[in-house]
Design an enzyme around this catalytic site. Structure first.
Site, PDB file in Angstrom:
ATOM      1  N   TYR A  48       0.832  -1.196   0.000  1.00  0.00           N
ATOM      2  CA  TYR A  48       0.000   0.000   0.000  1.00  0.00           C
ATOM      3  C   TYR A  48       0.872   1.253   0.000  1.00  0.00           C
ATOM      4  O   TYR A  48       1.388   1.680   1.036  1.00  0.00           O
ATOM      5  CB  TYR A  48      -0.924   0.022   1.217  1.00  0.00           C
ATOM      6  N   HIS A 130       0.292 -12.107   0.712  1.00  0.00           N
ATOM      7  CA  HIS A 130      -0.503 -11.123  -0.023  1.00  0.00           C
ATOM      8  C   HIS A 130      -0.588 -11.421  -1.518  1.00  0.00           C
ATOM      9  O   HIS A 130       0.421 -11.660  -2.177  1.00  0.00           O
ATOM     10  CB  HIS A 130       0.114  -9.736   0.187  1.00  0.00           C
TER      11      HIS A 130
END
Length: 323
Positions: A48, A130
């Site tokens: 992010y 992820h």
């Protein structure tokens, strides 16, 4: 369930400058508002904003007693300083780091060490592998998945057994990798984004949640508003809203208006009505949102509203609904 998480958490993607840049004062104000609203579970990732979200969480959480909050982050992408930001979609104005895909055991350990430094904490409660999924890697995803099951997954299992982390799982946007992980490894919890919502729930209900219940594996629902479309936004799956999704959302909105129900409240409460769902983690870069999420979770929604959604085929008969 093996892991206990609060019903309401806070997702960190928007604070990585997802879709648009957020200045530092606003980011810190948003985190302060989340804390003020009683939110004590925070999820972030190196992905992010290429470390930006973790750095912002770290700046805020360094001042909080470590035993008073739960923190999850992710492995699978190592960050290496570079001359210019990648600005990998959907993020903008990122930190100047290059992402290096690495699902190995050594990569997982290094990723956690790097995250601990950016976050300024001494431990991470839950680690998610992820984006080991087709939407991120195309046909090559199965190679990455195999690497994760042979590398990161056993490494994280050892860390859990040694007490270095509380638990681990996958953080993905698709159901299939979670099903495969249950067959090949020993996860504790999955972060499943956008796949158990008022707009999209069938595959999870049919193929994943029953197996999770059998194994006592919990679900964290990310993206409960499907990237914002269920909250009046202009994105679905981190991109433009398809016509079919607009039509389905309009049907939902019509029923909501008929019963005077906030569609955002319905979206959050629908997720948590399923017993395998431990937590729902809407994200935001607005200081106004966290208190609204808390309020929406507590709003009274008439049973007739849920019945109408079933009658119109918007939610199926086997989906658990709020009492």
């Amino acid at each position: 369930m093996r892991i206990t998480l609060p019903a309401l958490g806070f997702g960190g993607a928007p604070l990585g400058n997802m879709f648009h840049a957020v200045d530092e004062d606003q980011a810190q104000a948003t985190l302060a508002a989340a804390w003020q609203a009683g939110i004590r579970y925070y999820d972030t990732s190196p992905h992010y904003g290429a470390g930006l979200s973790e750095a912002r969480f770290g700046q805020f959480l360094r001042g909080k007693p470590r035993d008073e909050f739960l923190l999850s982050t992710k492995v699978g992408r190592l960050l290496q300083p570079t001359d210019a930001p990648e600005n990998a979609k959907p993020f903008v104005n990122e930190l100047a780091n290059q992402r290096i895909i690495d699902y190995s055991a050594d990569g997982a350990r290094r990723s956690i060490e790097d995250s601990l430094e950016r976050l300024g904490v001494d431990r991470i409660d839950v680690v998610f592998i992820h984006d080991v999924s087709e939407d991120q890697h195309g046909p090559k995803w199965r190679e990455y998945f195999a690497e994760a099951m042979q590398g990161a997954a056993p490494a994280l299992t050892r860390m859990r057994e040694e007490g270095l982390i509380g638990g681990w799982g996958l953080g993905v946007n698709l159901v299939e990798p979670c099903r495969l992980a249950l067959e090949q490894a020993d996860p504790d919890v999955f972060l499943l984004a956008g796949r158990y919502t008022l707009l999209d729930h069938r595959e999870a209900l049919d193929t994943l949640f029953p197996r999770c219940a059998e194994r006592q594996v919990g679900i964290v629902v990310g993206g409960p508003f499907n990237s914002g479309v269920l909250a009046g936004g202009e994105h679905y799956e981190y991109d433009r809203v398809p016509d079919a999704v607009r039509q389905q959302t309009a049907r939902l909105q019509a029923v909501s208006e008929r019963f005077g129900v906030d569609i955002r409240a319905a979206a959050l409460q629908f997720c948590l009505a399923n017993p395998v769902v431990q937590s729902v983690i809407p994200g935001s870069a607005s200081p106004q949102r966290p208190a609204q999420y808390r309020q929406q979770l507590g709003e009274s929604i008439p049973a007739a509203f849920w019945e109408a959604l079933r009658e119109e085929g918007i939610v199926p008969g086997d989906a658990p609904l709020p009492a």
